[in-house]
Design a protein around this motif. Structure first.
Motif, short mmCIF file in Angstrom:
data_model
loop_
_atom_site.label_atom_id
_atom_site.label_comp_id
_atom_site.label_asym_id
_atom_site.label_seq_id
_atom_site.Cartn_x
_atom_site.Cartn_y
_atom_site.Cartn_z
N GLY A 84 0.77 -1.24 0.00
CA GLY A 84 0.00 0.00 0.00
C GLY A 84 0.80 1.28 0.00
N VAL A 92 -0.43 8.03 -8.15
CA VAL A 92 -0.76 8.59 -6.85
C VAL A 92 -1.62 9.84 -7.04
CG1 VAL A 92 0.22 9.54 -4.72
CG2 VAL A 92 1.46 7.78 -5.97
N GLU A 93 -2.72 9.91 -6.30
CA GLU A 93 -3.53 11.13 -6.29
C GLU A 93 -3.21 11.88 -5.01
OE1 GLU A 93 -8.09 12.79 -6.75
OE2 GLU A 93 -7.77 10.64 -6.53
N GLU A 95 -3.50 15.86 -2.85
CA GLU A 95 -4.25 17.11 -2.73
C GLU A 95 -3.36 18.14 -2.06
OE1 GLU A 95 -8.20 18.95 -0.51
OE2 GLU A 95 -7.94 16.78 -0.61
N ARG A 102 -6.51 18.95 -6.49
CA ARG A 102 -6.12 17.54 -6.56
C ARG A 102 -5.46 17.26 -7.90
NH1 ARG A 102 -10.74 13.79 -3.85
NH2 ARG A 102 -10.86 14.90 -1.88
N ARG A 104 -3.32 13.88 -10.12
CA ARG A 104 -2.93 12.46 -10.16
C ARG A 104 -1.64 12.36 -10.98
NH1 ARG A 104 -5.80 7.59 -9.61
NH2 ARG A 104 -7.63 8.81 -9.15
N SER A 134 1.98 6.22 2.45
CA SER A 134 0.71 5.50 2.30
C SER A 134 -0.43 6.50 2.16
CB SER A 134 0.46 4.63 3.54
OG SER A 134 1.50 3.70 3.71
N GLU A 135 -1.59 5.98 1.79
CA GLU A 135 -2.78 6.82 1.70
C GLU A 135 -3.04 7.47 3.06
OE1 GLU A 135 -6.09 4.55 0.20
OE2 GLU A 135 -5.04 4.08 -1.67
N LEU A 153 -3.96 10.91 -1.30
CA LEU A 153 -5.36 10.46 -1.27
C LEU A 153 -5.53 9.02 -1.68
CD1 LEU A 153 -7.03 13.62 -2.84
CD2 LEU A 153 -6.82 13.05 -0.42
N SER A 154 -4.82 8.63 -2.76
CA SER A 154 -4.94 7.24 -3.22
C SER A 154 -3.67 6.83 -3.94
CB SER A 154 -6.15 7.08 -4.16
OG SER A 154 -5.92 7.77 -5.37
N ILE A 155 -3.45 5.52 -3.93
CA ILE A 155 -2.28 4.94 -4.61
C ILE A 155 -2.79 3.72 -5.38
CG2 ILE A 155 -0.04 3.82 -4.31
CD1 ILE A 155 0.13 5.27 -1.55
N SER A 156 -2.47 3.67 -6.67
CA SER A 156 -2.85 2.50 -7.46
C SER A 156 -1.64 2.01 -8.24
CB SER A 156 -4.01 2.82 -8.39
OG SER A 156 -3.68 3.88 -9.27
#
Length: 158
Positions: A84, A92-93, A95, A102, A104, A134-135, A153-156
């Motif tokens: 994660g 990665v998003e 902010e 925001r 990405r 991490s998020e 905010l998010s990681i993919s």
């Protein structure tokens, strides 16, 4: 030459460019040189000089791409055990905590970086601050305008 980190999609883009240079542009340049030679006196032939310059560029780029691809270390983030955390190749998003904006980004190697396509170099200040986070983590980035704070905010791993 040391290993050059590249994403799977980065390798594909470079291979496509190499293929186009070899199969389309190289033959076009050869034809342009032949046509310019057919005009006669090469000492004052601008078309010939331009075609030779273009040939030098194409051949140089082919050599550069072949060197890069032969030294590529292909990293697929979806196969990494990253638990994660943000890693090379991750998307990665974040902010900006001050402005609320925001954005990405995909973290890529120096060769693949293209801010217009939201691919940032792993050696950029933003990527260096995000790697290993991490998020929900908040990171500080030293920007030309001063220190900026971003929340992950998010990681993919695409």
């Amino acid at each position: 030459m040391s290993a050059i980190p590249l994403t799977v999609s980065g390798v594909e883009r470079l291979q496509q460019e190499l293929h186009r240079l070899k199969t389309v542009e190289r033959p076009e340049v050869i034809n342009a040189i032949a046509e310019a030679r057919a005009q006669g006196d090469l000492s004052e032939n601008a078309e010939y000089d331009a075609a030779r310059e273009r040939q030098a560029f194409v051949e140089g780029r082919i050599k550069e791409l072949e060197g890069t691809l032969s030294n590529a270390q292909v990293i697929d983030p979806s196969t990494l055990d990253s638990e994660g955390k943000a890693v090379f190749g991750a998307t990665v998003e974040i902010e900006d905590l001050e402005s609320g904006k925001r954005v990405r980004y995909q973290i890529v190697g120096d060769i693949e970086a293209d801010i217009r396509e939201n691919r940032i170099s792993i050696s950029s200040p933003v990527a260096r601050a995000i790697i290993g986070r991490s998020e929900g983590d908040v990171v500080e980035v030293q920007a030309p305008s001063g220190v900026r704070e971003y929340e992950v905010l998010s990681i993919s791993y695409v």
